[in-house]
Design a protein around this motif. Structure first.
Motif, PDB file in Angstrom:
ATOM      1  N   VAL A  75       0.847  -1.204   0.000  1.00 46.08           N
ATOM      2  CA  VAL A  75       0.000   0.000   0.000  1.00 46.08           C
ATOM      3  C   VAL A  75       0.879   1.251   0.000  1.00 46.08           C
ATOM      4  N   LEU A  76       1.919   1.260   0.826  1.00 45.74           N
ATOM      5  CA  LEU A  76       2.793   2.429   0.928  1.00 45.74           C
ATOM      6  C   LEU A  76       3.545   2.683  -0.373  1.00 45.74           C
ATOM      7  N   THR A  77       3.886   1.624  -1.088  1.00 44.85           N
ATOM      8  CA  THR A  77       4.548   1.787  -2.392  1.00 44.85           C
ATOM      9  C   THR A  77       3.618   2.494  -3.377  1.00 44.85           C
ATOM     10  N   THR A  78       2.370   2.033  -3.455  1.00 47.09           N
ATOM     11  CA  THR A  78       1.402   2.652  -4.371  1.00 47.09           C
ATOM     12  C   THR A  78       1.107   4.088  -3.960  1.00 47.09           C
ATOM     13  N   TYR A  79       0.925   4.298  -2.663  1.00 48.36           N
ATOM     14  CA  TYR A  79       0.640   5.635  -2.132  1.00 48.36           C
ATOM     15  C   TYR A  79       1.784   6.594  -2.434  1.00 48.36           C
ATOM     16  N   SER A  80       3.017   6.179  -2.178  1.00 48.50           N
ATOM     17  CA  SER A  80       4.171   7.072  -2.383  1.00 48.50           C
ATOM     18  C   SER A  80       4.369   7.405  -3.856  1.00 48.50           C
ATOM     19  N   SER A  81       4.074   6.454  -4.726  1.00 49.65           N
ATOM     20  CA  SER A  81       4.196   6.720  -6.166  1.00 49.65           C
ATOM     21  C   SER A  81       3.242   7.838  -6.588  1.00 49.65           C
ATOM     22  N   ALA A  82       1.985   7.738  -6.167  1.00 49.70           N
ATOM     23  CA  ALA A  82       0.997   8.766  -6.514  1.00 49.70           C
ATOM     24  C   ALA A  82       1.325  10.094  -5.843  1.00 49.70           C
ATOM     25  N   LEU A  83       1.740  10.044  -4.574  1.00 49.55           N
ATOM     26  CA  LEU A  83       2.094  11.266  -3.854  1.00 49.55           C
ATOM     27  C   LEU A  83       3.277  11.970  -4.508  1.00 49.55           C
ATOM     28  N   GLY A  84       4.301  11.217  -4.890  1.00 51.71           N
ATOM     29  CA  GLY A  84       5.485  11.818  -5.509  1.00 51.71           C
ATOM     30  C   GLY A  84       5.154  12.519  -6.817  1.00 51.71           C
ATOM     31  N   ILE A  85       4.340  11.879  -7.646  1.00 54.28           N
ATOM     32  CA  ILE A  85       3.946  12.500  -8.919  1.00 54.28           C
ATOM     33  C   ILE A  85       3.108  13.749  -8.662  1.00 54.28           C
ATOM     34  N   ALA A  86       2.161  13.648  -7.725  1.00 56.87           N
ATOM     35  CA  ALA A  86       1.327  14.809  -7.393  1.00 56.87           C
ATOM     36  C   ALA A  86       2.189  15.963  -6.886  1.00 56.87           C
ATOM     37  N   TYR A  87       3.178  15.659  -6.084  1.00 55.18           N
ATOM     38  CA  TYR A  87       4.080  16.678  -5.534  1.00 55.18           C
ATOM     39  C   TYR A  87       4.816  17.412  -6.654  1.00 55.18           C
ATOM     40  N   GLN A  88       5.299  16.667  -7.649  1.00 55.79           N
ATOM     41  CA  GLN A  88       6.022  17.281  -8.765  1.00 55.79           C
ATOM     42  C   GLN A  88       5.086  18.078  -9.673  1.00 55.79           C
ATOM     43  N   ILE A  89       3.855  17.580  -9.862  1.00 56.09           N
ATOM     44  CA  ILE A  89       2.896  18.330 -10.678  1.00 56.09           C
ATOM     45  C   ILE A  89       2.589  19.665 -10.009  1.00 56.09           C
ATOM     46  N   LYS A  90       2.392  19.642  -8.693  1.00 52.67           N
ATOM     47  CA  LYS A  90       2.126  20.878  -7.964  1.00 52.67           C
ATOM     48  C   LYS A  90       3.296  21.848  -8.098  1.00 52.67           C
ATOM     49  N   ASP A  91       4.504  21.329  -7.968  1.00 50.18           N
ATOM     50  CA  ASP A  91       5.702  22.166  -8.110  1.00 50.18           C
ATOM     51  C   ASP A  91       5.764  22.773  -9.513  1.00 50.18           C
ATOM     52  N   ASP A  92       5.405  21.976 -10.503  1.00 49.79           N
ATOM     53  CA  ASP A  92       5.388  22.447 -11.886  1.00 49.79           C
ATOM     54  C   ASP A  92       4.337  23.543 -12.069  1.00 49.79           C
ATOM     55  N   LEU A  93       3.158  23.345 -11.489  1.00 47.57           N
ATOM     56  CA  LEU A  93       2.097  24.352 -11.600  1.00 47.57           C
ATOM     57  C   LEU A  93       2.489  25.658 -10.916  1.00 47.57           C
ATOM     58  N   ASP A  94       3.266  25.565  -9.851  1.00 50.54           N
ATOM     59  CA  ASP A  94       3.718  26.785  -9.166  1.00 50.54           C
ATOM     60  C   ASP A  94       4.544  27.673 -10.085  1.00 50.54           C
ATOM     61  N   ASP A  95       5.233  27.072 -11.055  1.00 51.58           N
ATOM     62  CA  ASP A  95       6.018  27.858 -12.020  1.00 51.58           C
ATOM     63  C   ASP A  95       5.127  28.563 -13.037  1.00 51.58           C
ATOM     64  N   PHE A  96       3.869  28.130 -13.121  1.00 54.08           N
ATOM     65  CA  PHE A  96       2.987  28.721 -14.117  1.00 54.08           C
ATOM     66  C   PHE A  96       2.023  29.737 -13.510  1.00 54.08           C
ATOM     67  N   ASN A  97       2.456  30.372 -12.422  1.00 54.84           N
ATOM     68  CA  ASN A  97       1.710  31.549 -12.004  1.00 54.84           C
ATOM     69  C   ASN A  97       2.412  32.771 -12.573  1.00 54.84           C
ATOM     70  N   LEU A  98       1.776  33.908 -12.480  1.00 54.53           N
ATOM     71  CA  LEU A  98       2.267  35.110 -13.157  1.00 54.53           C
ATOM     72  C   LEU A  98       3.659  35.524 -12.675  1.00 54.53           C
ATOM     73  N   GLU A  99       3.933  35.310 -11.376  1.00 55.90           N
ATOM     74  CA  GLU A  99       5.208  35.750 -10.820  1.00 55.90           C
ATOM     75  C   GLU A  99       6.369  34.898 -11.311  1.00 55.90           C
ATOM     76  N   ASN A 100       6.119  33.627 -11.594  1.00 54.26           N
ATOM     77  CA  ASN A 100       7.206  32.706 -11.919  1.00 54.26           C
ATOM     78  C   ASN A 100       7.236  32.293 -13.384  1.00 54.26           C
ATOM     79  N   ILE A 101       6.537  33.021 -14.253  1.00 56.00           N
ATOM     80  CA  ILE A 101       6.368  32.563 -15.628  1.00 56.00           C
ATOM     81  C   ILE A 101       7.699  32.367 -16.362  1.00 56.00           C
ATOM     82  N   ASP A 102       8.748  33.106 -15.951  1.00 55.60           N
ATOM     83  CA  ASP A 102      10.059  32.902 -16.572  1.00 55.60           C
ATOM     84  C   ASP A 102      10.541  31.466 -16.382  1.00 55.60           C
TER      85      ASP A 102
END
Length: 533
Positions: free
Chosen positions: A416-443
């Protein structure tokens, strides 16, 4: 046989029987149903819907009461935990609409209604009963005060009275925070002179028995304990080298950061061990080892990403030089494995295997990213997600599984922890990626250093525009960030990435449905939302 109800309140599926006898019959049916199943809270929305549907298959006449069934099923999943929580750590939340609509003399303050005990409604009787038991009682529509009390650690359970519509709105929040809670619906939904089933309320308020519930794991308190292990004098007890490289390593380990990984390990350990959890030298060494792996990867990441600052200070390769930084990063990795070997923990072979696999997968993911930079080609969405999984998920998995291994958890929990961590890790990186696409960080969004899910999505649909935007950014063309940020193609790409983030959060939550430990299930639910907040 269910009594017929000639005057249900509400529309289809939103009805409530208008007699205590009928409500009691349905509650008894729920008791019989849940007795045959092991419902471990917190239940996700799809679980509640599933069980409601199963009950309606057996009793089609209950179709009118779909939302009521959902409330009752959720109540029963929490019942054992709620009954194990002392009364003085519970909140009874009553709605203002119970008060008499025209003759109530009570005033309101920032906390809610100040009952005058006039006897024109049931509030005085209910609050007196709750106060005598030791409850915190609030008559208020808002949840701000409840959230404050929950956050303070003074209370850890909510008994809520309200209409079915209000419970439908608050359910996602209760699931997100994994709050032990039970709900009692009002007979009417019109927010005026409302009535509650006193029989039902009298049944729930006094429930109390000893249980294996040891309370919420206090994340802030754990973080404070962990931070003390990373003070320089404490690290010097573990790293006894007087050479300059070791001193640089101590300084780097002592610097800031959220220390999520050791915190996760410790929280899982406490969730599984309960009162038997011991914060000894073994646990400390394992926690520090996990942070060593993370801090070493940051040294190397800063070099390959050409970053100049971390923790509001120059990065290690800027403070010294790149060869020194690479060597210190390697040294910190060595310390990590040393601390595991010296911890004296049970199952050291398992711990070393998990740590080495995590180290290997992270390096493979980083290698994929570095080779992408060399080739200069935009990656597909699938390639990006693979890199996200390899680069971030292993760090979470190592922390989660360390906590499980030292708690003697079985293979079912580890999977269970393996499956959970896989999804959590991807979600964490997607969130980090989205943070770059706000107006302040568009560069940052159009750099060629790190792969981006949003740009991969846009490139899949609009390759020519993507190529032109990249060229403009790389050539340093002067154009308005606002205009780029408002482009329809970018907004669509962001929207799809946001949906993918939600999907991976749901995947992580779905992975823990089968866990038998409510403490672990509650913890993982709360961690997901704290990490991705």
């Amino acid at each position: 046989m269910i009594l017929k109800d000639n005057n249900p309140s509400g529309g289809l599926g939103n009805s409530l029987p208008q007699s205590p006898e009928k409500l009691k019959q349905i509650r008894d049916l729920i008791c019989d149903y849940t007795a045959e199943r092991e419902l471990i809270p917190p239940l996700q929305e799809e679980e509640v819907i599933f069980h409601s549907g199963e009950l309606i298959k057996k009793h089609p006449e209950l179709f009118l009461y779909q939302k009521l069934l959902a409330v009752m099923i959720n109540n029963h999943s929490w019942r054992d935990i709620v009954s194990g929580i002392p009364f003085n750590r519970r909140i009874l939340l009553l709605p203002k609409c119970i008060a008499h609509a025209t003759e109530c003399p009570a005033q309101f303050d920032e906390l809610g209604l100040l009952c005058e005990q006039c006897g024109k409604c049931d509030i005085a009787e209910i609050t007196t009963q709750a106060d005598e038991l030791g409850y915190h009682t609030l008559v208020s529509e808002g949840t701000t005060t409840v959230s404050t009390l929950l956050g303070s650690g003074k209370v850890e359970c909510v008994i809520g009275v309200g209409c079915l519509h209000s419970f439908e709105k608050s359910f996602p929040l209760a699931v997100k925070e994994a709050v032990p809670s039970m709900a009692i619906p009002l007979y009417n939904n019109d927010c005026k002179n409302s009535k509650v089933d006193k029989l039902w309320l009298d049944e729930i308020l006094p429930i109390r028995k000893e249980s294996n519930w040891y309370g919420w794991i206090n994340i802030d308190s754990l973080r404070s304990d962990i931070n003390s292990w990373f003070e320089k004098d404490q690290l010097a007890l573990l790293i006894d080298g007087e050479d300059e490289s070791s001193q640089i390593a101590i300084d780097w380990l002592a610097q800031g950061g959220k220390r999520w990984r050791p915190l996760i390990m410790l929280a899982v350990y406490k969730a599984l061990m309960g009162s038997e959890a011991v914060m000894d030298d073994c646990i400390q060494k394992l926690a520090v080892s996990i942070e060593c792996f993370h801090k070493a990867s940051l040294v190397h990441d800063d070099i390959v990403d050409e970053d100049h600052e971390r923790y509001d200070q120059p990065t290690l390769h800027r403070q010294y030089d790149t060869p020194v930084a690479i060597n210190v990063g390697d040294l910190i990795l060595g310390f990590g494995y040393q601390f595991i070997a010296e911890s004296g923990a049970k199952h050291i072979r398992k711990l070393l295997k998990i740590a080495s696999y995590g180290h290997r997968d992270l390096a493979i993911g980083q290698g994929e990213e570095l080779l992408w930079r060399k080739n200069k080609a935009l990656l597909s969405v699938e390639d990006i997600l693979k890199i996200f999984s390899l680069k971030t998920s292993p760090a979470f998995e190592v922390a989660l599984q360390f906590g499980a291994i030292i708690s003697d958890a079985g293979d079912d929990v580890m999977q269970v922890l393996t499956t959970y961590s896989s999804a959590l890790g991807i979600a964490y990186q997607i969130k980090d990626d989205l943070d770059d696409f706000n107006l302040e960080n568009i560069d940052n969004a159009f750099n060629t250093i790190q792969p981006s899910l949003v740009t991969a999505i846009i490139n899949r649909e609009h390759p020519e525009k993507m190529k032109a935007w990249f060229k403009d950014f790389q050539n340093g063309n002067d154009f308005s960030k606002k205009e780029i940020w408002k482009q329809t193609e970018i907004r669509e790409g962001i929207k799809e990435a946001e949906q993918m983030l939600e999907n991976y959060k749901l995947k992580a939550l779905s992975s823990i449905v089968e866990l038998k430990s409510p403490s672990l299930k509650i913890l993982l639910t709360r961690l997901l939302n704290k990490i991705l907040n």
